[in-house]
Enzyme design. Structure first.
Site, mmCIF file in Angstrom:
data_model
loop_
_atom_site.group_PDB
_atom_site.id
_atom_site.type_symbol
_atom_site.label_atom_id
_atom_site.label_comp_id
_atom_site.label_asym_id
_atom_site.label_seq_id
_atom_site.Cartn_x
_atom_site.Cartn_y
_atom_site.Cartn_z
ATOM 1 N N GLU A 37 0.871 -1.188 0.000
ATOM 2 C CA GLU A 37 0.000 0.000 0.000
ATOM 3 C C GLU A 37 0.898 1.225 0.000
ATOM 4 O OE1 GLU A 37 -2.769 0.081 3.353
ATOM 5 O OE2 GLU A 37 -2.726 2.269 3.421
ATOM 6 N N GLU A 95 -2.502 11.682 3.246
ATOM 7 C CA GLU A 95 -3.386 11.146 4.273
ATOM 8 C C GLU A 95 -3.166 11.895 5.580
ATOM 9 O OE1 GLU A 95 -2.596 7.091 5.427
ATOM 10 O OE2 GLU A 95 -4.669 6.786 6.020
HETATM 11 C C1 LIG Z 1 -9.564 4.400 3.366
HETATM 12 O O1 LIG Z 1 -9.679 3.036 3.489
HETATM 13 C C2 LIG Z 1 -8.481 2.340 3.821
HETATM 14 C C3 LIG Z 1 -8.749 0.930 4.003
HETATM 15 O O2 LIG Z 1 -9.959 0.645 3.467
HETATM 16 C C4 LIG Z 1 -7.772 2.822 5.014
HETATM 17 O O3 LIG Z 1 -6.513 2.219 5.119
HETATM 18 C C5 LIG Z 1 -7.670 4.271 4.883
HETATM 19 O O4 LIG Z 1 -7.022 4.753 5.968
HETATM 20 C C6 LIG Z 1 -9.067 4.772 4.716
HETATM 21 N N1 LIG Z 1 -9.124 6.124 4.802
HETATM 22 C C7 LIG Z 1 -10.226 6.617 4.558
HETATM 23 C C8 LIG Z 1 -10.119 8.051 4.451
HETATM 24 O O5 LIG Z 1 -11.281 5.973 4.420
#
Ligand SMILES: *[C@@H]1O[C@H](CO)[C@@H](O)[C@H](O)[C@H]1NC(C)=O
Ligand SMILES: *[C@@H]1O[C@H](CO)[C@@H](O)[C@H](O)[C@H]1NC(C)=O
Ligand SMILES: CC(=O)N[C@H]1CO[C@H](CO)[C@@H](O)[C@@H]1O
Length: 317
Positions: free
Chosen positions: A133, A138
């Site tokens: 990943e 983020e």
């Molecule tokens: C998005 O989904 C993934 C796993 O499904 C996760 O690792 C990630 O942190 C999530 N973040 C959000 C914003 O949903």
């Protein structure tokens, strides 16, 4: 077979030595996201207080809005959420195509902000964590800094002293090693996350993945050093001209081919859950009141700015 493999190896060497020029493979702009990506109405694996809706529902509720040059995805900011419901309506989309060696350029005008928000633009394989990943952008609860992170299976680490502008916060990428924090690099560039990102009109994130390294760059919207091929989404990009990346991940202690499979692009917005919901992040660092789940349930208007406005995603191979 043998000679083909040998030829391949030679051409790969030459192309990396001569400079990394990539050709436009896929471009997603406006309504193009509706056909190139799939809305994923799934439970959030990270336990967020979210109800991801399908495309039809998202369009009907105007959570997803697309024109020829605009693509918006947002949280519901009108309704109080029943405590027995899975969470606040929001959107998670995944690209239909998957990519291995490639460059992806994210031209983002606005990212979700507000207490409880956990937005991410990232790339991941079908088989997690075996296929790895790459989190490009983020964060949670508007907490700066911004970070880029790899998450992998065992035996993938990063050395100190890499040629990058960001600061490593962990060098072990193995999800089992440290509660799935992965090997993250924090950006030192102003305006790269949350409110200040939005205040500057957003900007450009770019990721280059090869069999020997992964790099992430960020340029704020009006940064005079945004490369022309990034700004205009050119037919080709030359990453050698992009300067020192924010984050660099190398293969000395991590066989990139072995740890990363074909990746789909995912853009999502969840609330609370395994990161944003932890009191240290929600209350202490985020300055948000009470419990994260209660806040999300009871304060719809706090999610007015919890939206992505994406000018385009361009993928080069
Ligand atoms: C998005 O989904 C993934 C796993 O499904 C996760 O690792 C990630 O942190 C999530 N973040 C959000 C914003 O949903
Ligand atoms: C849907 O969202 C767009 C973008 O925010 C907005 O311009 C439009 O007015 C909204 N439509 C409705 C029916 O609310
Ligand atoms: C807007 C933003 O979040 N920028 C931050 C990115 O990270 C560095 C620290 O690593 C901060 O100094 C920036 O303010």
């Amino acid at each position: 077979m043998r000679s083909t493999a040998a030829l391949f190896a030679v051409s790969a060497l030459v192309s990396s030595a001569l400079g990394a020029t990539y050709n436009l493979k896929d471009t997603f702009v406006g309504e193009g996201f509706l056909s190139g990506f799939t809305h994923q109405a799934i439970p959030d694996p990270t336990h967020g207080r979210v109800n991801y809706v399908d495309q039809q529902t998202a369009l009907a509720q105007n959570l997803t809005f697309a024109t020829d040059d605009t693509f918006i995805m947002r949280a519901d900011s009108f309704n109080v959420v029943d405590p027995s419901a899975p969470g606040r309506n929001a959107v998670r989309i995944q690209s239909n195509n998957a990519y291995t060696t490639h460059v992806s350029v994210y031209d983002i005008r606005h990212m979700p902000q507000g207490c409880g928000t956990w937005p991410a633009a990232w790339e991941v394989g079908q088989n997690w964590p075996a296929q790895g990943e790459v989190d490009i952008l983020e964060g949670t609860n508007d907490i700066e800094p911004n970070q880029s992170t790899l998450h992998t299976s065992a035996n993938c680490a990063q050395p100190d002293g890499r040629q990058m502008n960001g600061n490593s916060i962990s060098n072990n990428c193995d999800v089992a090693a440290n509660g799935n924090t992965g090997c993250g690099v924090q950006s030192t560039i102003p305006n790269s996350y949350g409110k200040s990102f939005n205040g500057a009109g957003g900007g450009f994130y770019a990721m280059e993945r090869t069999s020997t390294f992964i790099k992430v760059w960020f340029w704020s919207r009006n940064d005079p050093t945004v490369p022309a091929d990034v700004k205009t989404a050119g037919a080709t990009v030359n990453t050698d001209a992009w300067g020192t990346p924010t984050a660099l991940f190398v293969n000395d202690q991590c066989d990139i081919n072995a740890h990363f499979g074909p990746h789909n692009i995912i853009i999502n917005l969840t609330f609370c859950g395994d990161w944003a919901g932890i009191p240290q992040f929600f209350n202490d660092l985020g300055g948000c009141p009470g419990s994260c789940n209660d806040f999300v349930d009871n304060n719809p208007s706090a999610f007015n700015d919890a939206f992505w406005d994406i000018a385009g995603v361009h993928v080069y191979e």
